[in-house]
Scaffold this active site. Structure first.
Site, PDB file in Angstrom:
ATOM      1  N   HIS A  68      69.640-114.031  62.116  1.00  0.00           N
ATOM      2  CA  HIS A  68      68.810-113.353  63.113  1.00  0.00           C
ATOM      3  C   HIS A  68      69.639-112.525  64.078  1.00  0.00           C
ATOM      4  O   HIS A  68      69.309-111.370  64.380  1.00  0.00           O
ATOM      5  CB  HIS A  68      67.982-114.398  63.872  1.00  0.00           C
ATOM      6  CG  HIS A  68      67.222-113.834  65.028  1.00  0.00           C
ATOM      7  ND1 HIS A  68      67.561-114.089  66.336  1.00  0.00           N
ATOM      8  CD2 HIS A  68      66.151-113.007  65.071  1.00  0.00           C
ATOM      9  CE1 HIS A  68      66.722-113.452  67.136  1.00  0.00           C
ATOM     10  NE2 HIS A  68      65.854-112.787  66.399  1.00  0.00           N
ATOM     11  N   GLU A  71      70.915-109.427  62.493  1.00  0.00           N
ATOM     12  CA  GLU A  71      69.866-108.392  62.483  1.00  0.00           C
ATOM     13  C   GLU A  71      69.939-107.562  63.768  1.00  0.00           C
ATOM     14  O   GLU A  71      69.840-106.330  63.736  1.00  0.00           O
ATOM     15  CB  GLU A  71      68.496-109.046  62.344  1.00  0.00           C
ATOM     16  CG  GLU A  71      67.324-108.086  62.494  1.00  0.00           C
ATOM     17  CD  GLU A  71      66.154-108.715  63.217  1.00  0.00           C
ATOM     18  OE1 GLU A  71      65.623-108.072  64.148  1.00  0.00           O
ATOM     19  OE2 GLU A  71      65.766-109.850  62.866  1.00  0.00           O
ATOM     20  N   HIS A  72      70.121-108.226  64.910  1.00  0.00           N
ATOM     21  CA  HIS A  72      70.272-107.508  66.181  1.00  0.00           C
ATOM     22  C   HIS A  72      71.516-106.617  66.165  1.00  0.00           C
ATOM     23  O   HIS A  72      71.481-105.464  66.603  1.00  0.00           O
ATOM     24  CB  HIS A  72      70.390-108.507  67.333  1.00  0.00           C
ATOM     25  CG  HIS A  72      69.104-109.120  67.769  1.00  0.00           C
ATOM     26  ND1 HIS A  72      68.633-109.047  69.058  1.00  0.00           N
ATOM     27  CD2 HIS A  72      68.176-109.834  67.074  1.00  0.00           C
ATOM     28  CE1 HIS A  72      67.483-109.684  69.149  1.00  0.00           C
ATOM     29  NE2 HIS A  72      67.186-110.192  67.954  1.00  0.00           N
ATOM     30  N   GLU A 148      65.524-114.773  74.296  1.00  0.00           N
ATOM     31  CA  GLU A 148      64.411-114.707  73.345  1.00  0.00           C
ATOM     32  C   GLU A 148      63.983-116.116  72.936  1.00  0.00           C
ATOM     33  O   GLU A 148      62.792-116.417  72.847  1.00  0.00           O
ATOM     34  CB  GLU A 148      64.838-113.907  72.109  1.00  0.00           C
ATOM     35  CG  GLU A 148      63.764-113.776  71.047  1.00  0.00           C
ATOM     36  CD  GLU A 148      64.262-113.043  69.809  1.00  0.00           C
ATOM     37  OE1 GLU A 148      63.601-113.159  68.763  1.00  0.00           O
ATOM     38  OE2 GLU A 148      65.314-112.377  69.879  1.00  0.00           O
TER      39      GLU A 148
END
Length: 457
Positions: A68, A71-72, A148
């Site tokens: 994840h 991905e950023h 987040e």
């Protein structure tokens, strides 16, 4: 009128597979990259998606959530682009873009005018192998992802329950840990961790490029050869089997969190299309129909009987995990009505399941669910993005994209006896995990909105 509608939907369903076959082209480049093109000439737009076979179920303890955060970082610059320049280029070309990470995949997409497909290919191929992972940028992004996680999970009582529920339901399966990762792991990623992960998984021979829209397959292939073709393949690691240990009894978990209302989750381990034995290939589809019997709109059993008649729930839903890489869960979840307890709702759900075990569903109910499936499938074809996403998801979890085109036919073949059979086989306590949200006093803030298991930038 209803019978006429059913006939029309059935006719459309018969047409869909043939149309799909005529419009989909598959290619594989010499470096192993797979390209799938689906033509849809209704509007001058194109959706381009790059799917990598890596997600949270590929991770191990200590680096959970690394897919994840990578991905950023994919938007933070390459050897040829400055940080965030990729996003600016897409915007300058009138496009939209984003990415998402799931348990079994990571995907990047752009929606553009058909004449701008080359822009997508040029820059996606660049960041497939030329990403720069800067330590300072990573430290900043760790803080972003930690926030987040706080917003989506730690400040969200239902999400807290779901995370603990999954961790209790799965012991040795990598579905145990969350897509976003555990907070301790998020705070301790190092740049070399991400570089190793990127080098290992972000390679042409571990990727599928899906293009859908107003395009010609040969033109798309030539663009793919031009931009993705020169990229070198990688020695992709073989995943060690992480088979879930056999469950030997009911598992229960309670989560105390500030919340307005209690919440109940019940999940049974069930087969999915990728894991089911060939002679039992119908079972996941029977479970799919069963979910529709219970929770397929206002006329389904849960809405009609538990919400309106018995008034034991304000809402209650059922969901079957048909497509995933590993064995998954059939989940029923809901909120008790005012004056009713979680125990009351659980008992009402158990009574509904016992009825499915004891009595075959009616032909009228079967027809309703099947008609709904057909209608949903027909309407989904209106979305070019969804068409591409279905292809990419199926290919990335190890299935042929044609499985999606056969979905309607497989559902239509399910019988009442098969629904009853899977109810008796799988809805037993030895496969069951129960999670309960126990509300605690609120601190003055309202709970955040619940989000799913896929995280989007």
């Amino acid at each position: 009128m209803q019978m006429q509608k059913l006939k029309i939907l059935a006719w459309l369903a018969m047409l869909i597979p043939g149309l799909a076959l005529a419009q989909v082209s598959e290619f594989e480049l010499e470096n192993g990259l797979k390209l799938i093109v689906k033509e849809d000439h209704r509007a001058p737009v194109v959706v381009s998606q790059v799917w990598y076979k890596v997600g949270s179920s590929y991770e191990h303890n200590g680096i959970t959530g690394i897919s994840h955060i990578l991905e950023h970082m994919m938007f933070k610059g390459t050897e040829n682009l400055e940080p965030n320049e990729f996003s600016q280029i897409i915007a300058d070309n009138g496009g939209e873009h984003n990415a998402f990470t799931g348990r079994d995949y990571t995907a990047y997409f752009q929606k553009l005018h058909k004449d701008r497909l080359e822009v997508s290919f040029k820059h996606e191929s660049d960041r497939m192998r030329n990403l720069i992972i800067d330590s300072a940028e990573l430290i900043k992004e760790r803080d972003v992802v930690a926030e987040e996680r706080r917003m989506r999970t730690e400040d969200n009582p239902k999400a807290q329950l779901r995370e603990s529920f999954n961790a209790a339901a799965f012991m040795s399966s990598p579905y145990h840990h969350p897509v976003i990762g555990w907070m301790s792991d998020i705070h301790h990623y190092q740049a070399d961790d991400l570089r190793d992960w990127y080098q290992q998984w972000y390679a042409p021979n571990n990727a599928t490029v899906v293009v859908a829209g107003d395009v010609e397959p040969k033109t798309v292939l030539e663009l793919a050869k031009k931009y993705f073709g020169p990229l070198k393949p990688e020695q992709v690691a073989e995943l060690k089997p992480q088979t879930e240990v056999a469950q030997k009894g009911l598992r229960e978990i309670k989560v105390k969190a500030p919340a307005e209302l209690p919440y109940l989750m019940m999940g049974w381990k069930v087969p999915v299309v990728t894991t089911v034995a060939e002679d039992k290939a119908w079972e996941p589809y029977a479970l799919e129909v069963l979910a529709g019997i219970l929770d397929g709109g206002n006329s389904a059993r849960f809405a009609r009987e538990l919400v309106r008649e018995q008034q034991v729930a304000t809402n209650v839903g059922a969901g079957n995990s048909l497509f995933s890489r590993l064995k998954d869960l059939f989940v029923i979840a809901g909120t008790p009505a005012n004056g009713k307890s979680v125990a009351d709702l659980e008992q009402a759900i158990r009574e509904q399941l016992q009825r499915l075990k004891d009595e075959p569903v009616t032909e009228q109910e079967l027809a309703r669910v099947k008609a709904q499936v057909v209608a949903d499938t027909v309407y989904e074809k209106d979305s070019v993005f969804y068409q591409a996403m279905q292809i990419g998801m199926l290919e990335t979890i190890g299935l042929d994209w044609m499985v999606g085109e056969n979905y309607v036919d497989n559902v239509k073949q399910v019988t009442a006896e098969q629904v009853q059979a899977v109810a008796n086989k799988y809805f037993v306590d030895d496969r069951l995990t129960i999670g309960e949200l126990v509300p605690q006093p609120l601190d003055g803030s309202r709970p955040a909105v619940t989000t799913g298991d896929t995280h989007v930038r």
